[in-house]
Design an enzyme around this catalytic site. Structure first.
Site, short mmCIF file in Angstrom:
data_model
loop_
_atom_site.label_atom_id
_atom_site.label_comp_id
_atom_site.label_asym_id
_atom_site.label_seq_id
_atom_site.Cartn_x
_atom_site.Cartn_y
_atom_site.Cartn_z
N ASP A 128 0.47 -1.49 -0.09
CA ASP A 128 -0.29 -0.03 -0.07
C ASP A 128 0.84 1.54 -0.16
OD1 ASP A 128 -1.88 -1.97 0.32
OD2 ASP A 128 -2.56 -1.49 2.49
N MET A 170 -6.25 -2.48 -4.52
CA MET A 170 -5.88 -2.34 -2.81
C MET A 170 -5.86 -1.26 -2.52
SD MET A 170 -4.66 -6.39 -1.87
CE MET A 170 -5.27 -7.63 -1.50
N ARG A 268 -18.48 -3.26 -16.52
CA ARG A 268 -18.70 -4.11 -15.72
C ARG A 268 -17.24 -4.25 -14.79
NH1 ARG A 268 -21.41 -6.19 -18.25
NH2 ARG A 268 -21.52 -8.38 -19.96
O1 F6P Z 1 -2.62 -4.34 4.18
C1 F6P Z 1 -1.98 -4.71 2.66
C2 F6P Z 1 -3.53 -4.89 2.23
O2 F6P Z 1 -3.27 -4.95 0.72
C3 F6P Z 1 -4.49 -4.02 1.82
O3 F6P Z 1 -5.36 -2.58 1.23
C4 F6P Z 1 -5.46 -5.09 2.05
O4 F6P Z 1 -6.79 -4.28 2.72
C5 F6P Z 1 -5.77 -6.55 2.90
O5 F6P Z 1 -3.60 -6.42 2.68
C6 F6P Z 1 -5.99 -7.05 2.65
O6 F6P Z 1 -5.28 -7.97 3.59
P1 F6P Z 1 -5.32 -9.64 4.42
O7 F6P Z 1 -6.73 -9.77 3.60
O8 F6P Z 1 -4.89 -10.48 4.14
O9 F6P Z 1 -6.00 -9.10 5.80
#
Ligand code: F6P
Length: 344
Positions: A128, A170, A268
């Site tokens: 992120d 993400m 979509r």
């Molecule tokens: O923190 C990194 C990240 O990729 C976020 O963007 C995302 O919300 C989260 O991890 C989701 O990770 P997990 O499903 O493994 O908890």
């Protein structure tokens, strides 16, 4: 200093193995230290999942995604028992100093343990790119490359079918992946958590674009983007993890439906999900992760505890964990202005 431990915590991220390799090579090669690998993030220190790391353990891992140590979102400070077990195990395994590789949660725990006197250093990790105290975290470049390639591919199908395609990427709290991959992939609109949005504005932008003869559009949305009116996050699951985070996901489908209703244009959605986190790191991330790993060991030898290896400009420096965990690094508004030049 005889023995150091290393753990990887939080969501996995391309480049973790490059850090582990760099730490082992530097620690053994330059300082003749023993290195213990702690499995499953902080959980490994609570339950004693610890094993020696040698040259043999790290052979061939540089290009591999994920982490050979495993990871978890275990918060060792949630229960006093776990906290005590962690402290006991540090003694039991003779760990003189610890390297914690992670994002806001893992390094937040590291900072608290440092304040209790545990000798440790951090390494910043997250796709992120939202950790303060460093210009970039490793893993981000790989995630952006994957998202950009996906946007390129979605462009050709959107163009052929004259559709709108909403691409969900993400980015729980910040829109770094959305902004940078959106610029790189030529997105027509980008929605990020830092800027609450109105779907009606997005629809208007798409209609205007269509009037100009552009009969397809690509909208990139970060999973944590929020509509201005409700300010609600779209969650997959109300349950929270040990650090209080809900599972996000689904904003793409919500806005795709509304865009189709408001514009009358077939819309979509594609959610990139964990593809962004898996697989081999880019060359940039391998090099950044390697530099962070080498620096972390050097910081231990120099007694620079309570700090994190960090990228500032072109240099790898040590910054205080306090700064790194003081608040998230939001998308630079100047960068977002560049993205906006290409909206519509
Ligand atoms: O923190 C990194 C990240 O990729 C976020 O963007 C995302 O919300 C989260 O991890 C989701 O990770 P997990 O499903 O493994 O908890």
């Amino acid at each position: 200093m005889k023995k150091i431990g290393i753990l990887t915590g939080g969501g996995d991220c391309p480049g973790l193995n490059a850090v582990i390799r760099a730490v082992v090579r530097r620690a053994i090669g330059a300082y003749n230290l023993e290195v213990l690998g702690i499995r499953e993030g902080w959980g490994g220190l609570i339950y004693g999942y610890v094993e020696p790391l040698t040259h043999y353990s790290i052979t061939g891992i540089l290009p591999r995604g994920g982490t050979i140590l495993g990871t978890s979102r275990k918060n060792p400070l949630k229960s006093q028992d776990d906290h005590q077990r962690l402290r006991d195990n540090l003694k039991r395994y003779g760990i003189d100093a610890l390297i914690a590789v992670g994002g806001e949660d893992t390094l937040g725990v590291a900072y608290k343990l440092h304040k209790e006197g545990v000798p440790l250093v951090g390494v910043p990790k997250t796709i992120d790119n939202d950790l303060s105290g460093t210009d970039y975290t490793f893993g981000f470049d790989t995630a952006v490359s994957i998202a950009t390639e996906a946007i390129d591919r979605l462009h050709t199908t959107a163009e052929s079918h004259h559709r709108v395609i909403v691409v969900e990427v993400m980015g729980r709290h910040t829109g770094w992946i959305a902004t940078v991959s959106g610029i790189a992939g030529g997105a027509d609109c980008i929605l990020i958590p830092e800027k609450p949005f109105k779907v009606s504005d997005v629809s208007q932008l798409i209609k205007t674009r269509h009037k100009r003869g552009k009969n397809f559009s690509i909208v990139v949305v970060a999973e944590g983007a929020k509509p201005e009116d409700t300010g609600d996050l779209i969650v997959q699951d109300e349950k929270v993890d040990e650090f209080g985070h809900v599972r996000l996901g689904g904003i793409g489908s919500v806005i795709a439906r509304q865009i189709e209703e408001q514009t009358g244009i077939e819309t979509r959605v594609t959610s990139l999900g964990y593809v962004q986190r898996g697989g081999t790191p880019t060359a940039y991330d391998r090099v950044l992760a390697t530099r962070f790993g080498v620096k972390a060991v050097d910081m231990i030898i120099a007694g620079e505890f309570g700090k994190m290896s960090s990228l500032r400009g072109n240099k790898i420096v040590a910054v205080d964990l306090e700064e790194a965990t003081s608040g998230l690094k939001k998308v630079d508004p100047e960068l977002f202005k560049v993205a906006e030049v290409f909206f519509g």
